[in-house]
Design an enzyme around this catalytic site. Structure first.
Site, mmCIF file in Angstrom:
data_model
loop_
_atom_site.group_PDB
_atom_site.id
_atom_site.type_symbol
_atom_site.label_atom_id
_atom_site.label_comp_id
_atom_site.label_asym_id
_atom_site.label_seq_id
_atom_site.Cartn_x
_atom_site.Cartn_y
_atom_site.Cartn_z
ATOM 1 N N PHE A 311 0.820 -1.205 0.000
ATOM 2 C CA PHE A 311 0.000 0.000 0.000
ATOM 3 C C PHE A 311 0.857 1.258 0.000
ATOM 4 O O PHE A 311 1.871 1.335 0.683
ATOM 5 C CB PHE A 311 -0.885 0.060 1.257
ATOM 6 C CG PHE A 311 -1.745 -1.139 1.472
ATOM 7 C CD1 PHE A 311 -3.027 -1.190 0.960
ATOM 8 C CD2 PHE A 311 -1.268 -2.226 2.197
ATOM 9 C CE1 PHE A 311 -3.814 -2.296 1.161
ATOM 10 C CE2 PHE A 311 -2.050 -3.342 2.407
ATOM 11 C CZ PHE A 311 -3.343 -3.378 1.889
ATOM 12 N N ASP A 312 0.393 2.258 -0.732
ATOM 13 C CA ASP A 312 0.831 3.628 -0.499
ATOM 14 C C ASP A 312 0.061 4.115 0.733
ATOM 15 O O ASP A 312 -0.950 3.529 1.108
ATOM 16 C CB ASP A 312 0.493 4.471 -1.728
ATOM 17 C CG ASP A 312 0.735 5.949 -1.495
ATOM 18 O OD1 ASP A 312 1.806 6.290 -0.974
ATOM 19 O OD2 ASP A 312 -0.169 6.748 -1.806
ATOM 20 N N LYS A 313 0.549 5.181 1.397
ATOM 21 C CA LYS A 313 -0.163 5.663 2.581
ATOM 22 C C LYS A 313 -1.109 6.816 2.244
ATOM 23 O O LYS A 313 -2.321 6.643 2.265
ATOM 24 C CB LYS A 313 0.818 6.104 3.672
ATOM 25 C CG LYS A 313 0.110 6.599 4.953
ATOM 26 C CD LYS A 313 1.101 6.989 6.034
ATOM 27 C CE LYS A 313 1.716 8.347 5.774
ATOM 28 N NZ LYS A 313 0.753 9.471 5.924
#
Length: 637
Positions: A311-313
């Site tokens: 995941f990107d944040k």
């Protein structure tokens, strides 16, 4: 060609006539004891029914394809030779009736696509100097302004230039809730104004609109074959000639022509050929109905095997709607510093920069004497610029290090305190001296923690977060969400390196990002998933698009992929078991041509009905949340 088109158009009528003739034949024999009438009725039924089958077989042969229709045609000719008109009539009727039922049930699986297509706007109210004019939607150009009133569809992608209204975006996101749209807000073609009115300046028209791309994407996806389908296609090419050879060998060694013909009929691999495609069509249709766009059968296969989610944040795990929640200034001219920071951040579209601009706008008096020169944006770090002959650096700690700027003990303490609270930090220095530190907070998306737990329950083994944010902020979010592994302070290219490393370790990796900044990582993962309401980059670069930008949708997409692959396997097993049952029955004498054909057609329907269960599939997580599927409305402009 015209004859073939005529047959295709009237196949259902031919099937009905064949059925009536068979019924009359059996009535003649068993009710009237009229054997000649029985033979004539069944012979005529056989001839009428075999014509469309034989034409399809010939068309396939011209293209060097050995089709199921070829086996049936040869079997019918053989049955005629041995005078078994009842066998040939029943076989052809069952084949045509099976095709009819197959087309009807397959049609149901494509309802999601039909629903989308029906929603395509056809007209638009164009705003002109003389007033308004109703025009065909294809006559609207980029830059034109259109008026959309309550109850009508938005005909273009564009931005609101006047008015206010509530829009139902179910056709884009699959989620039937009203969203308020005001000046400068983005709107999408195919959505419906439930209340109010909007004047919209067109930015995308015709086939370039998000809605048109969604329809095209889903239609292409349903035609894109999975590995199972490709294997079955290759298998069928060899299987059909093999059955022909087997039937010839049976005749050579047994001299039983009837038995050889029966082998041809029972050897039709119909359920095997239809089993995989119908599962994928139903699965992809289920996703489309929920605003989940899956780009084809091969994506379904790979997604089902994913064991590592990356995941990107910002904008993915979190909302991306950031705001300054703490602020430290180390000089007295706070207003001047805030205006300076806002001026520099004005050249960036980063969420953190927008938060600083908003904060300065509400906490400082506006200043007009700032002259901005020589700006340079450093990807993943920040911005440096010259303002009123002073050198300004604003960004993260990497940016300061690159410019040999250090923090005092008090500043380091303030920075650490903000980061430990899970805040993103932006530092501004002027002429090499730190003047301000911003603490910026972002809220975690709704239902993320529960969704990640559900994904683990569905078989995901590893959750990884890659972010350009600092370690303390990243760790705080990871702890809150029970993420297994975190890597912070990463540039976009460093995220790509981590994705490649995870793949090299033997993991099947899916990367979930916002579809723009993270497009390199999305492209390099085994499965790229874009969170976002239909941006061009999201649709073009990813394998799966979650139009709702919601994690429950991600749980459903993963569960749906696994269920679709399982359903395909079930269909293949049913098909192979049917062929085995028929061949064993043939050997032991309890299966004959007509009964074998009945079992064969029944097996086709079984795999279709099995696949249709996917249309209303819901994961365990869906059921616990008790959220109904939002059906798309069919209002037209």
């Amino acid at each position: 060609m015209k004859f073939q088109q005529f047959l295709t158009k009237h196949t259902n009528q031919i099937t009905l006539i064949t059925g009536i003739l068979i019924a009359l034949g059996f009535l003649s024999k068993y009710a009237l004891n009229y054997t000649l009438g029985y033979q004539i009725s069944l012979a005529v039924a056989s001839i009428i029914a075999v014509v469309p089958i034989a034409v399809r077989a010939w068309s396939a042969l011209i293209n060097k394809v050995f089709s199921i229709e070829l086996l049936v045609s040869i079997a019918v000719i053989g049955a005629f030779i041995i005078g078994e008109f009842n066998e040939s009539a029943v076989v052809t009727f069952l084949f045509l009736f099976g095709s009819y039922l197959e087309s009807k049930t397959l049609q149901k699986t494509r309802n999601a696509i039909k629903g989308l297509t029906d929603l395509s706007p056809t007209t638009a109210t164009l705003v002109t100097d003389a007033g308004t004019e109703e025009v065909d939607v294809d006559d609207v150009d980029e830059g034109d302004v259109v008026l959309v009133k309550t109850g009508n569809q938005v005909p273009v992608d564009g931005t609101v230039v006047e008015g206010n209204g509530y829009i139902n975006e179910a056709s884009i996101t699959g989620e039937s809730r009203q969203i308020n749209k005001n000046l400068d807000d983005q709107v999408y073609s195919g959505t419906i104004v439930e209340n109010g009115y909007l004047k919209i300046k067109a930015t995308q028209v015709g086939d370039d609109t998000t809605f048109a791309k969604i329809i095209e994407l889903v239609e292409e996806a349903q035609d894109t074959k999975s590995k199972a389908e490709k294997f079955i296609d290759r298998f069928a090419q060899y299987y059909t000639p093999a059955v022909l050879v087997l039937a010839a060998l049976v005749f050579v060694f047994s001299r039983d022509f009837r038995l050889a013909i029966t082998v041809l009929v029972l050897g039709c691999p119909g359920a095997l050929v239809i089993g995989a495609p119908v599962s994928n069509v139903a699965g992809i249709g289920n996703g489309a109905k929920r605003g989940i766009l899956i780009k084809g059968g091969e994506v379904v296969d790979t997604f089902a095997k994913v064991d590592t989610l990356v995941f990107d944040k910002t904008g993915t795990l979190t909302e991306g709607n950031t705001a300054v929640s703490s602020f430290k200034a180390y000089t007295n001219n706070q207003d001047q510093l805030l205006n300076l920071a806002a001026t520099v951040e004005g050249v960036s579209d980063h969420p953190l920069g927008k938060a600083i601009i908003d904060y300065a706008g509400s906490h400082a008096k506006a200043s007009t004497d700032l002259n901005l020169d020589n700006t340079e944006t450093v990807k993943g770090q920040g911005i440096c610029a010259e303002v009123n002959h002073s050198q300004v650096v604003i960004g993260n700690q990497k940016m300061l290090t690159a410019h040999d700027i250090s923090l005092t003990a008090d500043q380091a303490h303030d920075l650490n305190e903000m980061q430990q609270a899970g805040k993103s930090t932006v530092i501004m220095a002027i002429d090499g001296v730190v003047q301000m530190i911003f603490g910026i907070s972002d809220t975690v998306r709704p239902n993320v923690k529960e969704s990640l737990a559900a994904l683990k329950a569905q078989g995901i083994k590893r959750l990884v977060m890659l972010t350009g944010d600092n370690e303390l902020t990243a760790d705080a979010v990871a702890r809150e969400l029970n993420i297994d592994e975190v890597h912070a302070n990463l540039l976009p290219e460093e995220k790509v390196d981590y994705v490649k490393q995870l793949k090299a370790e033997g993991n099947t990796v899916a990367f979930i990002g916002d579809g723009i900044n993270d497009s390199p990582s999305i492209a390099n993962a085994d499965i790229g998933i874009a969170m976002g309401s239909g941006t061009d980059v999201a649709i073009d670069t990813s394998d799966v698009v979650l139009m709702q930008s919601s994690f429950p949708a991600l749980v459903h997409a993963h569960g749906l992929a696994k269920k679709t692959v399982l359903n395909t396997r079930e269909n293949i097993i049913i098909a192979i078991a049917t062929v085995a049952f028929l061949l064993i029955g043939l050997i032991f004498g309890y299966i004959y041509m007509a009964s074998g054909m009945f079992v064969h057609e029944a097996s086709i329907l079984v795999v279709i009905f099995n696949a249709m269960r996917l249309i209303n599939f819901r994961t365990k997580f869906d059921k616990t949340r008790q959220e109904p599927v939002h059906q798309t409305a069919t209002t037209t402009a």
